[in-house]
Design a protein around this motif. Structure first.
Motif, PDB file in Angstrom:
ATOM      1  N   GLY A 408       0.810  -1.195   0.000  1.00 39.33           N
ATOM      2  CA  GLY A 408       0.000   0.000   0.000  1.00 39.33           C
ATOM      3  C   GLY A 408       0.851   1.255   0.000  1.00 39.33           C
ATOM      4  O   GLY A 408       2.082   1.207   0.168  1.00 39.33           O
ATOM      5  N   ALA A 409       0.220   2.407  -0.184  1.00 36.04           N
ATOM      6  CA  ALA A 409       0.927   3.680  -0.223  1.00 36.04           C
ATOM      7  C   ALA A 409       1.600   3.964   1.114  1.00 36.04           C
ATOM      8  O   ALA A 409       0.973   3.879   2.168  1.00 36.04           O
ATOM      9  CB  ALA A 409      -0.041   4.806  -0.572  1.00 36.04           C
ATOM     10  N   ARG A 428      14.911  -2.858   4.787  1.00 31.36           N
ATOM     11  CA  ARG A 428      13.602  -2.258   4.482  1.00 31.36           C
ATOM     12  C   ARG A 428      13.416  -2.061   2.992  1.00 31.36           C
ATOM     13  O   ARG A 428      14.369  -1.786   2.262  1.00 31.36           O
ATOM     14  CB  ARG A 428      13.450  -0.918   5.200  1.00 31.36           C
ATOM     15  CG  ARG A 428      13.288  -1.030   6.712  1.00 31.36           C
ATOM     16  CD  ARG A 428      13.309   0.328   7.379  1.00 31.36           C
ATOM     17  NE  ARG A 428      12.952   0.261   8.790  1.00 31.36           N
ATOM     18  CZ  ARG A 428      13.778  -0.112   9.752  1.00 31.36           C
ATOM     19  NH1 ARG A 428      15.022  -0.444   9.459  1.00 31.36           N
ATOM     20  NH2 ARG A 428      13.380  -0.162  11.010  1.00 31.36           N
ATOM     21  N   VAL A 429      12.164  -2.190   2.568  1.00 29.68           N
ATOM     22  CA  VAL A 429      11.765  -1.874   1.198  1.00 29.68           C
ATOM     23  C   VAL A 429      10.582  -0.921   1.283  1.00 29.68           C
ATOM     24  O   VAL A 429       9.538  -1.273   1.851  1.00 29.68           O
ATOM     25  CB  VAL A 429      11.361  -3.139   0.403  1.00 29.68           C
ATOM     26  CG1 VAL A 429      11.121  -2.776  -1.070  1.00 29.68           C
ATOM     27  CG2 VAL A 429      12.432  -4.209   0.510  1.00 29.68           C
ATOM     28  N   GLU A 430      10.741   0.274   0.758  1.00 25.79           N
ATOM     29  CA  GLU A 430       9.738   1.323   0.941  1.00 25.79           C
ATOM     30  C   GLU A 430       8.860   1.484  -0.294  1.00 25.79           C
ATOM     31  O   GLU A 430       9.343   1.422  -1.428  1.00 25.79           O
ATOM     32  CB  GLU A 430      10.422   2.671   1.219  1.00 25.79           C
ATOM     33  CG  GLU A 430      11.471   2.632   2.317  1.00 25.79           C
ATOM     34  CD  GLU A 430      10.872   2.693   3.698  1.00 25.79           C
ATOM     35  OE1 GLU A 430       9.645   2.921   3.792  1.00 25.79           O
ATOM     36  OE2 GLU A 430      11.626   2.535   4.676  1.00 25.79           O
ATOM     37  N   ASN A 431       7.573   1.718  -0.068  1.00 27.91           N
ATOM     38  CA  ASN A 431       6.664   2.170  -1.114  1.00 27.91           C
ATOM     39  C   ASN A 431       6.537   3.690  -1.037  1.00 27.91           C
ATOM     40  O   ASN A 431       6.682   4.279   0.038  1.00 27.91           O
ATOM     41  CB  ASN A 431       5.262   1.558  -0.936  1.00 27.91           C
ATOM     42  CG  ASN A 431       5.181   0.148  -1.452  1.00 27.91           C
ATOM     43  OD1 ASN A 431       6.117  -0.372  -2.064  1.00 27.91           O
ATOM     44  ND2 ASN A 431       4.063  -0.516  -1.200  1.00 27.91           N
ATOM     45  N   VAL A 432       6.255   4.320  -2.158  1.00 25.05           N
ATOM     46  CA  VAL A 432       6.070   5.769  -2.150  1.00 25.05           C
ATOM     47  C   VAL A 432       4.866   6.128  -1.288  1.00 25.05           C
ATOM     48  O   VAL A 432       3.899   5.369  -1.183  1.00 25.05           O
ATOM     49  CB  VAL A 432       5.866   6.328  -3.578  1.00 25.05           C
ATOM     50  CG1 VAL A 432       7.139   6.182  -4.404  1.00 25.05           C
ATOM     51  CG2 VAL A 432       4.690   5.647  -4.268  1.00 25.05           C
ATOM     52  N   LYS A 433       4.917   7.295  -0.637  1.00 24.76           N
ATOM     53  CA  LYS A 433       3.842   7.712   0.263  1.00 24.76           C
ATOM     54  C   LYS A 433       2.665   8.334  -0.472  1.00 24.76           C
ATOM     55  O   LYS A 433       1.511   8.176  -0.067  1.00 24.76           O
ATOM     56  CB  LYS A 433       4.388   8.704   1.291  1.00 24.76           C
ATOM     57  CG  LYS A 433       5.375   8.096   2.269  1.00 24.76           C
ATOM     58  CD  LYS A 433       5.813   9.135   3.302  1.00 24.76           C
ATOM     59  CE  LYS A 433       6.780   8.513   4.306  1.00 24.76           C
ATOM     60  NZ  LYS A 433       7.212   9.500   5.327  1.00 24.76           N
ATOM     61  N   SER A 437       0.906   8.740  -6.756  1.00 22.40           N
ATOM     62  CA  SER A 437       2.161   8.140  -7.237  1.00 22.40           C
ATOM     63  C   SER A 437       2.137   6.624  -7.048  1.00 22.40           C
ATOM     64  O   SER A 437       2.622   5.873  -7.898  1.00 22.40           O
ATOM     65  CB  SER A 437       3.362   8.741  -6.499  1.00 22.40           C
ATOM     66  OG  SER A 437       3.493  10.113  -6.778  1.00 22.40           O
ATOM     67  N   TYR A 438       1.577   6.181  -5.923  1.00 22.46           N
ATOM     68  CA  TYR A 438       1.477   4.739  -5.699  1.00 22.46           C
ATOM     69  C   TYR A 438       0.636   4.078  -6.785  1.00 22.46           C
ATOM     70  O   TYR A 438       1.012   3.034  -7.340  1.00 22.46           O
ATOM     71  CB  TYR A 438       0.871   4.464  -4.325  1.00 22.46           C
ATOM     72  CG  TYR A 438       0.584   2.990  -4.081  1.00 22.46           C
ATOM     73  CD1 TYR A 438       1.602   2.118  -3.719  1.00 22.46           C
ATOM     74  CD2 TYR A 438      -0.708   2.473  -4.239  1.00 22.46           C
ATOM     75  CE1 TYR A 438       1.355   0.766  -3.508  1.00 22.46           C
ATOM     76  CE2 TYR A 438      -0.966   1.128  -4.029  1.00 22.46           C
ATOM     77  CZ  TYR A 438       0.066   0.276  -3.665  1.00 22.46           C
ATOM     78  OH  TYR A 438      -0.189  -1.064  -3.471  1.00 22.46           O
ATOM     79  N   ILE A 439      -0.483   4.692  -7.116  1.00 23.39           N
ATOM     80  CA  ILE A 439      -1.367   4.124  -8.138  1.00 23.39           C
ATOM     81  C   ILE A 439      -0.672   4.078  -9.492  1.00 23.39           C
ATOM     82  O   ILE A 439      -0.695   3.049 -10.188  1.00 23.39           O
ATOM     83  CB  ILE A 439      -2.679   4.940  -8.226  1.00 23.39           C
ATOM     84  CG1 ILE A 439      -3.477   4.803  -6.922  1.00 23.39           C
ATOM     85  CG2 ILE A 439      -3.517   4.486  -9.422  1.00 23.39           C
ATOM     86  CD1 ILE A 439      -4.658   5.753  -6.838  1.00 23.39           C
ATOM     87  N   SER A 440      -0.051   5.183  -9.878  1.00 23.29           N
ATOM     88  CA  SER A 440       0.563   5.257 -11.213  1.00 23.29           C
ATOM     89  C   SER A 440       1.867   4.475 -11.301  1.00 23.29           C
ATOM     90  O   SER A 440       2.280   4.074 -12.391  1.00 23.29           O
ATOM     91  CB  SER A 440       0.810   6.718 -11.597  1.00 23.29           C
ATOM     92  OG  SER A 440       1.741   7.333 -10.720  1.00 23.29           O
ATOM     93  N   ARG A 441       2.514   4.239 -10.150  1.00 21.28           N
ATOM     94  CA  ARG A 441       3.824   3.577 -10.156  1.00 21.28           C
ATOM     95  C   ARG A 441       3.772   2.211  -9.491  1.00 21.28           C
ATOM     96  O   ARG A 441       4.777   1.704  -9.000  1.00 21.28           O
ATOM     97  CB  ARG A 441       4.846   4.462  -9.440  1.00 21.28           C
ATOM     98  CG  ARG A 441       5.095   5.787 -10.134  1.00 21.28           C
ATOM     99  CD  ARG A 441       5.844   6.776  -9.245  1.00 21.28           C
ATOM    100  NE  ARG A 441       7.128   6.281  -8.809  1.00 21.28           N
ATOM    101  CZ  ARG A 441       7.924   6.907  -7.918  1.00 21.28           C
ATOM    102  NH1 ARG A 441       7.515   8.050  -7.388  1.00 21.28           N
ATOM    103  NH2 ARG A 441       9.077   6.386  -7.576  1.00 21.28           N
ATOM    104  N   ILE A 442       2.604   1.570  -9.509  1.00 23.68           N
ATOM    105  CA  ILE A 442       2.462   0.292  -8.820  1.00 23.68           C
ATOM    106  C   ILE A 442       3.416  -0.770  -9.354  1.00 23.68           C
ATOM    107  O   ILE A 442       3.970  -1.572  -8.594  1.00 23.68           O
ATOM    108  CB  ILE A 442       0.999  -0.215  -8.864  1.00 23.68           C
ATOM    109  CG1 ILE A 442       0.856  -1.490  -8.025  1.00 23.68           C
ATOM    110  CG2 ILE A 442       0.519  -0.415 -10.294  1.00 23.68           C
ATOM    111  CD1 ILE A 442       1.224  -1.328  -6.571  1.00 23.68           C
ATOM    112  N   ASP A 443       3.659  -0.754 -10.672  1.00 23.86           N
ATOM    113  CA  ASP A 443       4.594  -1.739 -11.236  1.00 23.86           C
ATOM    114  C   ASP A 443       6.004  -1.528 -10.703  1.00 23.86           C
ATOM    115  O   ASP A 443       6.753  -2.490 -10.481  1.00 23.86           O
ATOM    116  CB  ASP A 443       4.588  -1.665 -12.768  1.00 23.86           C
ATOM    117  CG  ASP A 443       3.295  -2.172 -13.377  1.00 23.86           C
ATOM    118  OD1 ASP A 443       2.604  -2.970 -12.710  1.00 23.86           O
ATOM    119  OD2 ASP A 443       2.962  -1.769 -14.506  1.00 23.86           O
TER     120      ASP A 443
END
Length: 458
Positions: A408-409, A428-433, A437-443
């Motif tokens: 998730g974001a 750690r592996v981070e997802n964008v907040k 951006s999370y939706i458009s960069r999910i891949d």
């Protein structure tokens, strides 16, 4: 305003945290060449003791020890946790128990080394023993847990600093977010085939901001994609009673009980909504319900907390999490602090004692705890639960004993290696907040995990 001058900037962050602990709700800044203190401001010069030959950790310990004693003498105050500023005091006790330390040795460590009170030393030891008992009964080293982040809320609370999005403004993004999240969930499930899943935690934000259909969609994918046959618990935060309905509780199979406070801090629900939500959960057959409460909310004192605790006792939840208000830099309560200077923020030993007694009255014991910077009263957050109904996920994340894969974001995966060692390696592996951006960069988020999993054989 307090300006601090330290002759070694390496210790600046330590200095700020301790000064703020002794002077709550006071702005603390570094004294620079271009600073312009006013007559009412204080300038605090801090000398760094001789730390020659010490490694980084011990150098910081010596600095905090020295500064704590000076501030305590200057103010005439003692902090309940002494100079301990980390988030996991119980982890110190947990590690010492694993190493064979006695009760007396652990209490002495907290009280003599860190200047914590005997009550807090006892609390850390009690929590650590409970955590050790629970984790001893499970093979946490070979399993893993999941965190699923839902970043939406009905509204943003006055004290909130999380990356949350008000549903009213972002409702058009929810379906796309759910689709992106499901894509990440399916990837993780495929990558972790053959590993035992121990716990699932859905947090936020407020997960129950999702509609019943959206919530069902996410949880159905989790059920289909992962082997849940040995999963010990699935926890869903439902901290906003204005976000729950009978249909949502059917999918799943609510802070204070003072209306004036709810209105002030930006909660759009009523006390009656909390009680109705609790009743709905019971009617839906949920038999392990936690209730959160926050101490130190603006304008609340002993009488208001007493009222909330009595209401909670009448409802008899299975667990109670008691938070001390943390005024974060990004919260409206801090950014707009000039608007709230007349509001008292009280959190005292007597208030803490009231919550402890309520937990005992409900046959609950403390089982996890953590601390944050800028906590009201410089206390802690404690989770109490009826024996056998503790939230294992909370223990795992606090003690950093197991890999938790987060989706998730803003989600942060924390992989734990060599969990049986005194100092396990953590990556750690981070997802964008940012939500969009999370939706458009999910891949890209999935690719980050794929590379990490491949390189670390997860």
């Amino acid at each position: 305003m307090i300006y601090i001058k330290i002759d070694n900037d390496v210790f600046y962050d330590d200095g700020v945290v301790l000064v703020r602990s002794f002077y709550p709700r006071t702005e603390v800044m570094a004294l620079k060449a271009d600073s312009k203190p006013e007559e009412k401001d204080e300038i605090l010069s801090i000398e760094v003791p001789d730390v020659t030959g010490l490694d980084k950790k011990n150098a910081h310990e010596v600095f905090k020890d020295s500064l704590y004693k000076k501030l305590s003498e200057k103010t005439g105050k003692k902090l309940p946790w002494g100079y301990l500023t980390g988030v996991r005091p119980s982890k110190i006790a947990y590690t010492m128990l694993e190493e064979g330390a006695t009760k007396e040795q652990i209490k002495k460590h907290f009280m003599d080394k860190h200047y914590a009170s005997e009550e807090k030393a006892d609390l850390a030891l009690t929590v650590a023993r409970k955590e050790l008992d629970i984790l001893t009964d499970m093979d946490y080293k070979t399993g893993y847990s999941l965190y699923i982040g839902i970043p939406f809320c009905p509204s943003i609370c006055l004290y909130c600093s999380f990356s949350s999005y008000a549903l009213g403004a972002y409702k058009d993004y929810v379906d796309n977010y759910v689709d992106a999240l499901i894509k990440e969930i399916r990837f993780v499930a495929e990558s972790m085939k053959g590993r035992r899943l121990d716990t699932v935690y859905m947090g936020g934000g407020t997960p129950t901001t999702l509609s019943a259909a959206q919530l069902d969609k996410v949880l159905t994918v989790v059920e289909e994609a992962f082997d849940l046959s040995r999963c010990r618990e699935l926890t869903v935060e439902a901290g906003r009673p204005d976000s729950v309905t009978p249909d949502k509780f059917k999918v799943l199979k609510p802070q204070t009980m003072n209306q004036k406070t709810l209105d002030l801090i930006g909660k759009k629900h009523t006390v009656g909504d909390i009680k109705n939500a609790y009743a709905m959960a019971r009617e839906a057959g949920l038999d392990n319900i936690n209730m959160d409460m926050i101490l130190g909310l603006p304008g609340e004192g002993v009488d208001e907390v007493y009222h909330t605790l009595n209401e909670i006792k009448e409802m008899r939840p299975e667990s109670l999490t008691v938070h001390s208000l943390a005024i974060k830099r990004a919260s409206r309560l801090n950014i707009l602090r000039q608007q709230y200077t007349e509001l008292s923020i009280k959190n005292t030993d007597s208030i803490i004692a009231m919550t402890e007694q309520t937990a005992r009255d409900l046959n609950m014991q403390p089982y996890y705890m953590y601390r944050q910077k800028n906590l009201s009263g410089n206390f802690e957050n404690v989770g109490y639960a009826v024996a056998g109904l503790e939230c294992i996920y909370n223990i795992l994340i606090m003690e950093e004993k197991q890999t938790i894969i987060a989706m998730g974001a803003g989600a942060s995966t924390k992989a734990v290696f060599d969990a049986d060692q005194p100092s396990p390696r953590i990556e750690r592996v981070e997802n964008v907040k940012d939500l969009t951006s999370y939706i458009s960069r999910i891949d890209e988020m999935i690719e980050r995990k794929r590379i990490f999993f491949d390189n670390n054989m997860l």
